[in-house]
Design a protein around this motif. Structure first.
Motif: not given
Ligand code: BGC
Length: 756
Positions: A27, A60, A106, A120, A153-154, A197, A200, A232, A351, A434
């Motif tokens: 972070w 994460l 984010l 998502r 994002k994304h 951001m 993927y 990302d 997330s 997600e």
């Molecule tokens: C997600 C993002 C998120 C990042 C940080 C990723 O897996 O796709 O949207 O900001 O993790 O947690």
């Protein structure tokens, strides 16, 4: 670049620069103590501040987060159709970031809802890029007004969770520009997010994280982005290719491998050091800005933010059906059924999942709001899973998919005894999250069986839905009212009670189409794709653009939502009937509250190209605004429509173009109901360039003014006008069958003249 930053970069070693292009942990950005370069913190996002308790943890979602206000998630927020509200929410999130020492939030996530099955979708706004883009711009402007950055994002074309880290999105340029980039372009231009951001997935064969066209040519070159691009989490493929393409910061830490790759690439000449310097500069600008803006003793009022979460949720919920059962009266007996009444689903898994400061329970709020005059009974009706997905979903079978006959019988009996029944239904955590996509659009079987049993006993049923994305409703006819609460945030209970009892008049409008069934959705045949490829074969025809064109009646159309009052669209005017494509037309729409209570209506303006040489949707959203009206009150709102409102992306000129001619401006309260229309002529210098060859048809030549003149001279105008359709389709090379003098040489002469 700031002069002091340029100087700093000149003092940094190659290793320090390479190191700064990667986070130090999950972070934080990398500090360089030797040069007093600080580190800033970023956290998820988007509908609340997810600051983990151990915020240096490498994994994460590894530690629980500190409590923060949990606002409704994006799919709910979008139904507000209110950019000012989004701004207010942004300011509030900005305050919470400051209070937590967070410099970048984010979010927002603006990805387009291509399929209702994307796990998502709850984190995204809409199927329409204009709506998604405008709402995101509102939120970003709000957060950033507090000196806190955002991460849009994304980027880009990340519209599913299946194989999300490796799938290749195959999409044609026109579709990309009109649908999957416009949602980013609007906020980049109108709100200047600190960061973007990257997604993927691959886009047309290249990872977004190393896609120069996307990250540099379009984002910076065309749109003027001046912040930094971050990856990302884990989206980096080859780190040096990423820096070359314009990926400034890798998140989380890429470790020694990433650093070494960048250093080696500079040393070998593959990566110009000036490109690395530019990336470092982009990051440092925001690191210093973020550091300067941190306020040591910042705090916020939790109760005040909770109240705001309640009023925002009230602006978002969508009343989908009401035969008069709502609002509820404060007398008689009321059965409240369904475990979500006691344990609401108010946010999604992954997330963005945060720890709320407090949670308002629908059942408690209903009892409170009903007051002493109503006898409220409660039955669970179905079981909820013990293990709620506060992390990425686990994929286990949900208990609410298994009908519980005892609970169902109790609920049916309670409904039989009550004057009215409110049934809470929705998607349990593991149905959408997600990390994976849904495979169907149905509610859990235990809930369906419950509703069936209750509907047999009660004639006054309101269903309250808690879900992040559309569900099918084969049961719609058996109930009297439906309130779509989406994932309403921590104040969901109070907001639902406000609407049920009429203290708040519902004003949400769907930001996505609810299809009757999943196979009606245009991406159905290709979603989520196979062999690591997601082919967007439906092109620009997604959401209402498709249903309108195909005349497929949806369950509920885009833009739809009921109110406890009624509105009439009484007038449309434009300030001129004809414009040039570099000008703008002002449209004025008048709307009146024709009911007996105050309410809010979202006026929607769509544009239709009457005749065009490329396939275009029946209508496209180009303006919207939410109006507050007292009973009997009438208001006129205006919209300015410029070139982009009429343009399509032309793959030949690689630019936005308007085909001259008539355009209809349509206005109303939903995509399916646009009672007002006005025609304007748009003049444009754009003419589709045609290169004539011996394979051009007679019809092609006649469509060209010069060509028409030449053929008229050769064959006579009368003959030309009477040519049957099959002749119009003949290529020039075949005319000699009818006119021997049109040999190869004559044809070459003709095409030369036409091309010059
Ligand atoms: C997600 C993002 C998120 C990042 C940080 C990723 O897996 O796709 O949207 O900001 O993790 O947690």
């Amino acid at each position: 670049m700031r002069k002091d930053i340029e100087k700093l970069i000149s003092e940094m070693t190659l290793e320090e620069k390479a190191g700064l292009c990667s986070g130090i942990d999950s972070w934080h950005t990398m500090p360089v103590n030797r040069l007093q370069i600080p580190s800033i913190m970023m956290t998820d996002g988007p509908h609340g501040v997810r600051k983990e308790r151990d915020d240096t943890e490498k994994g994460l979602l590894s530690t629980p987060s500190y409590p923060a206000t949990c606002f409704p998630t994006a799919s709910a927020l979008a139904c507000s159709w209110d950019t000012e509200l989004m701004r207010k929410l942004g300011e509030t999130l900005g305050d919470e970031c400051l209070a937590s020492g967070v410099s970048i939030l984010l979010g927002p996530g603006v990805n387009i809802k291509r399929s209702p099955l994307c796990g998502r979708n709850f984190e995204y706004y809409s199927e329409d890029p204009f709506l998604a883009g405008k709402l995101a711009a509102g939120l970003i402007n709000g957060v950033q007004s507090k000196g806190v950055g955002t991460s849009l994002k994304h980027f880009a074309a990340n519209n599913q969770e299946t194989q999300r880290l490796t799938t290749d999105t195959i999409v044609d340029e026109r579709t990309l520009r009109e649908i999957y980039l416009t949602n980013f372009e609007i906020p980049v231009k109108e709100a200047r997010p600190w960061t973007v951001m990257c997604a993927y997935n691959k886009l047309n064969g290249e990872y977004c994280s190393e896609n120069k066209r996307l990250l540099t040519d379009i984002l910076r070159g065309e749109w003027g982005f001046d912040g930094f691009v971050m990856s990302d989490w884990g989206a980096v493929n080859e780190r040096d290719d990423g820096v070359l393409a314009g990926l400034d910061l890798e998140m989380p830490s890429g470790g020694e491998d990433s650093l070494n790759k960048i250093v080696a690439a500079v040393k070998s000449g593959k990566l110009p050091e000036s490109t690395l310097d530019a990336a470092v500069g982009h990051i440092l600008e925001k690191v210093f800005e973020g550091t300067e803006n941190i306020r040591k003793n910042a705090a916020y009022d939790k109760q005040e933010h909770h109240e705001l979460a309640r009023s925002i949720a009230g602006e978002c919920m969508v009343l989908l059906k009401n035969d008069g059962v709502l609002p509820l009266e404060r007398k008689g007996t009321l059965a409240v059924i369904g475990a979500f009444a006691e344990k609401p689903r108010f946010q999604g898994g992954g997330s963005s999942h945060i720890t709320p400061t407090v949670l308002s329970i629908p059942l408690d709020e209903i009892k409170k709001s009903a007051g002493g005059g109503v006898t409220v009974t409660y039955c669970e009706g179905y079981r909820l899973d013990e293990e709620q997905a506060d992390d990425f979903g686990t994929g286990f079978e949900s208990l609410s998919d298994i009908p519980d006959e005892k609970l169902i019988a109790e609920a049916a009996e309670a409904a039989a005894k009550a004057d009215k029944t409110v049934v809470f239904l929705g998607l349990p955590d593991i149905f959408e999250s997600e990390g994976y996509d849904r495979t169907h659009m149905r509610l859990p079987l235990g809930q369906l069986e419950l509703l069936d049993a209750v509907a047999k006993k009660s004639k006054n049923i309101v269903v309250v839905l808690m879900n992040g994305s559309p569900v099918e409703m084969p049961w719609l006819e058996s109930v009297n009212g439906v309130l779509e609460a989406y994932l309403g945030g921590q104040a969901v209970g109070g907001a639902v009670a406000d609407i049920l009892f009429g203290d708040v008049n519902p004003s949400g409008k769907l930001a996505e189409t609810f299809p009757m069934k999943i196979s009606d959705n245009p991406s159905y045949l290709y979603f989520p794709g196979m062999r690591n490829k997601a082919e967007y074969r439906e092109g620009i025809f997604i959401g209402y653009r498709y249903y309108e064109k195909k005349q497929i009646a949806p369950l509920f159309p885009f833009g739809f939502g009921l109110s406890y009052t009624t509105f009439a669209y009484t007038g449309i005017e434009t300030d001129c009937n004809e414009i040039d494509d570099d000008g703008a037309v002002t449209v004025k729409v008048t709307v009146k509250n024709t009911g007996r209570v105050a309410g809010k209506e979202t006026v929607q303006v769509y544009v239709r190209d009457v005749l065009s040489t490329v396939p275009r949707p029946e209508k496209e959203l180009k303006g919207f605004t939410k109006v507050s009206l007292e009973p009997g009150e009438e208001k006129t709102v205006s919209f300015a429509l410029g070139k982009r409102a009429f343009a399509f992306w032309d793959e030949e000129t690689n630019d936005w173009q308007v085909e001259a001619g008539e355009f209809e401006i349509l206005a109303g309260g939903s995509s399916a109901e646009t009672p007002l229309r006005k025609t304007v002529i748009v003049n444009s210098s754009y003419v589709k360039k045609v290169h004539f060859t011996r394979n051009s048809t007679i019809g092609d030549v006649l469509a060209d003014t010069v060509g028409y003149g030449i053929l008229a001279e050769i064959a006579g105008e009368e003959l030309i006008k009477s040519l049957p359709p099959f002749v119009l389709q003949l290529p020039l090379r075949s005319i000699h069958m009818h006119m021997p003098e049109m040999n190869d040489e004559a044809i070459a002469g003709l095409t030369d003249v036409l091309n010059s």
